[in-house]
Scaffold this motif. Structure first.
Motif, PDB file in Angstrom:
ATOM      1  N   LEU A 135       0.849  -1.189   0.000  1.00  0.00           N
ATOM      2  CA  LEU A 135       0.000   0.000   0.000  1.00  0.00           C
ATOM      3  C   LEU A 135       0.887   1.241   0.000  1.00  0.00           C
ATOM      4  N   ALA A 136       0.884   1.953  -1.102  1.00  0.00           N
ATOM      5  CA  ALA A 136       1.777   3.097  -1.278  1.00  0.00           C
ATOM      6  C   ALA A 136       1.446   4.243  -0.332  1.00  0.00           C
ATOM      7  N   THR A 137       0.161   4.518  -0.110  1.00  0.00           N
ATOM      8  CA  THR A 137      -0.218   5.677   0.701  1.00  0.00           C
ATOM      9  C   THR A 137       0.161   5.514   2.171  1.00  0.00           C
ATOM     10  N   THR A 138       0.173   4.294   2.676  1.00  0.00           N
ATOM     11  CA  THR A 138       0.516   4.074   4.083  1.00  0.00           C
ATOM     12  C   THR A 138       1.894   3.433   4.265  1.00  0.00           C
ATOM     13  N   GLY A 139       2.457   2.909   3.184  1.00  0.00           N
ATOM     14  CA  GLY A 139       3.746   2.221   3.284  1.00  0.00           C
ATOM     15  C   GLY A 139       3.642   0.837   3.894  1.00  0.00           C
ATOM     16  N   GLN A 140       2.423   0.354   4.104  1.00  0.00           N
ATOM     17  CA  GLN A 140       2.236  -0.959   4.723  1.00  0.00           C
ATOM     18  C   GLN A 140       2.310  -2.059   3.672  1.00  0.00           C
ATOM     19  N   ARG A 141       2.720  -3.239   4.149  1.00  0.00           N
ATOM     20  CA  ARG A 141       2.795  -4.421   3.291  1.00  0.00           C
ATOM     21  C   ARG A 141       2.133  -5.576   4.026  1.00  0.00           C
ATOM     22  N   TYR A 142       1.255  -6.271   3.293  1.00  0.00           N
ATOM     23  CA  TYR A 142       0.579  -7.446   3.826  1.00  0.00           C
ATOM     24  C   TYR A 142       0.886  -8.619   2.907  1.00  0.00           C
ATOM     25  N   GLN A 143       1.162  -9.770   3.505  1.00  0.00           N
ATOM     26  CA  GLN A 143       1.451 -10.944   2.684  1.00  0.00           C
ATOM     27  C   GLN A 143       0.782 -12.168   3.292  1.00  0.00           C
ATOM     28  N   GLY A 144       0.197 -12.973   2.415  1.00  0.00           N
ATOM     29  CA  GLY A 144      -0.357 -14.259   2.801  1.00  0.00           C
ATOM     30  C   GLY A 144       0.297 -15.336   1.956  1.00  0.00           C
ATOM     31  N   ILE A 145       0.638 -16.439   2.593  1.00  0.00           N
ATOM     32  CA  ILE A 145       1.282 -17.555   1.891  1.00  0.00           C
ATOM     33  C   ILE A 145       0.481 -18.810   2.177  1.00  0.00           C
ATOM     34  N   VAL A 146       0.114 -19.515   1.092  1.00  0.00           N
ATOM     35  CA  VAL A 146      -0.629 -20.762   1.221  1.00  0.00           C
ATOM     36  C   VAL A 146       0.026 -21.820   0.338  1.00  0.00           C
ATOM     37  N   PRO A 147      -0.138 -23.098   0.685  1.00  0.00           N
ATOM     38  CA  PRO A 147       0.373 -24.151  -0.197  1.00  0.00           C
ATOM     39  C   PRO A 147      -0.322 -24.075  -1.551  1.00  0.00           C
ATOM     40  N   LEU A 148       0.410 -24.357  -2.599  1.00  0.00           N
ATOM     41  CA  LEU A 148      -0.163 -24.352  -3.948  1.00  0.00           C
ATOM     42  C   LEU A 148      -0.794 -25.717  -4.172  1.00  0.00           C
ATOM     43  N   GLU A 149      -2.055 -25.809  -3.750  1.00  0.00           N
ATOM     44  CA  GLU A 149      -2.782 -27.070  -3.832  1.00  0.00           C
ATOM     45  C   GLU A 149      -4.077 -26.859  -4.594  1.00  0.00           C
ATOM     46  N   GLY A 150      -4.619 -27.938  -5.106  1.00  0.00           N
ATOM     47  CA  GLY A 150      -5.863 -27.875  -5.855  1.00  0.00           C
ATOM     48  C   GLY A 150      -5.608 -28.106  -7.328  1.00  0.00           C
ATOM     49  N   ALA A 151      -6.662 -28.008  -8.090  1.00  0.00           N
ATOM     50  CA  ALA A 151      -6.576 -28.283  -9.521  1.00  0.00           C
ATOM     51  C   ALA A 151      -6.162 -27.061 -10.327  1.00  0.00           C
ATOM     52  N   SER A 152      -6.209 -25.869  -9.702  1.00  0.00           N
ATOM     53  CA  SER A 152      -5.926 -24.649 -10.452  1.00  0.00           C
ATOM     54  C   SER A 152      -5.369 -23.570  -9.525  1.00  0.00           C
ATOM     55  N   LEU A 153      -4.825 -22.526 -10.134  1.00  0.00           N
ATOM     56  CA  LEU A 153      -4.391 -21.366  -9.355  1.00  0.00           C
ATOM     57  C   LEU A 153      -5.584 -20.700  -8.683  1.00  0.00           C
ATOM     58  N   ALA A 154      -6.740 -20.728  -9.342  1.00  0.00           N
ATOM     59  CA  ALA A 154      -7.946 -20.142  -8.758  1.00  0.00           C
ATOM     60  C   ALA A 154      -8.298 -20.834  -7.441  1.00  0.00           C
ATOM     61  N   GLU A 155      -8.175 -22.157  -7.381  1.00  0.00           N
ATOM     62  CA  GLU A 155      -8.451 -22.882  -6.131  1.00  0.00           C
ATOM     63  C   GLU A 155      -7.452 -22.487  -5.050  1.00  0.00           C
ATOM     64  N   ALA A 156      -6.186 -22.295  -5.425  1.00  0.00           N
ATOM     65  CA  ALA A 156      -5.177 -21.865  -4.454  1.00  0.00           C
ATOM     66  C   ALA A 156      -5.501 -20.463  -3.934  1.00  0.00           C
ATOM     67  N   CYS A 157      -6.010 -19.584  -4.806  1.00  0.00           N
ATOM     68  CA  CYS A 157      -6.420 -18.240  -4.371  1.00  0.00           C
ATOM     69  C   CYS A 157      -7.620 -18.304  -3.433  1.00  0.00           C
ATOM     70  N   GLU A 158      -8.549 -19.210  -3.697  1.00  0.00           N
ATOM     71  CA  GLU A 158      -9.674 -19.394  -2.782  1.00  0.00           C
ATOM     72  C   GLU A 158      -9.156 -19.807  -1.400  1.00  0.00           C
ATOM     73  N   ALA A 159      -8.149 -20.682  -1.372  1.00  0.00           N
ATOM     74  CA  ALA A 159      -7.547 -21.097  -0.102  1.00  0.00           C
ATOM     75  C   ALA A 159      -6.899 -19.904   0.599  1.00  0.00           C
TER      76      ALA A 159
END
Length: 188
Positions: A135-159
């Motif tokens: 976030l440029a206006t606040t200088g904050q950074r948020y990160q989420g890490i999940v295993p790359l599982e499922g049949a698609s990248l979309a399923e991994a994003c849902e996770a």
């Protein structure tokens, strides 16, 4: 990585993200349809078809999730990485309506997988998906890490949304390519 490609409302109906709200269902979301921007990113490298489809899906996801940023100067970076997979790095950026993406892969090992390899066949064991919001206006950074599982990248994003954001989320992505080029769309 390819030069950033801008998503803007065009006359073709492609390369745009539209937000929607369904008040009676307490639901909101985004719809994206990529065409010329997608083609420009995909043709920057001579990717085989399975890699083009993987990157197209990732770019749709980056546009969907990145468009959720309220900070106009903010940036979303989505990265999938593994050790020893056919694909060892996939990275996409979304910033201010611009998309970039790149995939590093082993072409010889990919050829041995056939025409339609699974996500697991491409990344192998131990792969993860990291989604970072800067976030440029606040200088904050948020990160989420999940295993790359499922049949698609979309399923991994849902996770990711289930684990990191605790928000029930449905994501669907479709990619089509033929002699005329590649188009892709998605719903979040």
């Amino acid at each position: 990585m390819s030069a950033p490609q801008h998503i803007a409302e065009g006359e073709t109906g492609y390369d745009r993200v539209l937000g929607f709200t369904i008040p009676s269902r307490d639901a909101r979301g985004r719809v994206v349809r990529l065409g010329p921007v997608l083609e420009t990113v995909l043709t920057a490298h001579d990717y085989p078809v399975p890699i083009k489809h993987l990157l197209a899906e990732a770019l749709v996801l980056a546009a969907l999730v990145g468009s959720l940023l309220k900070d106009g100067e903010g940036q979303l970076t989505m990265q999938a990485q593994t050790q020893g997979g056919v694909v060892d790095l996939l990275v996409c950026d979304y910033r201010g309506g611009e998309l970039r993406g790149y995939v590093r892969h082993d072409a010889d090992r990919l050829a041995m997988l056939g025409a339609n390899p699974s996500l697991f066949a491409l990344f192998g064991q131990g792969a993860y998906l990291a989604i970072t919001f800067d976030l440029a206006t606040t200088g904050q950074r948020y990160q989420g890490i999940v295993p790359l599982e499922g049949a698609s990248l979309a399923e991994a994003c849902e996770a990711y949304f289930a684990q990191s954001e605790q928000v029930p989320t449905l994501i669907r992505v479709a990619v089509r390519s033929d002699k005329a080029g590649c188009v892709a769309g998605g719903l979040l």
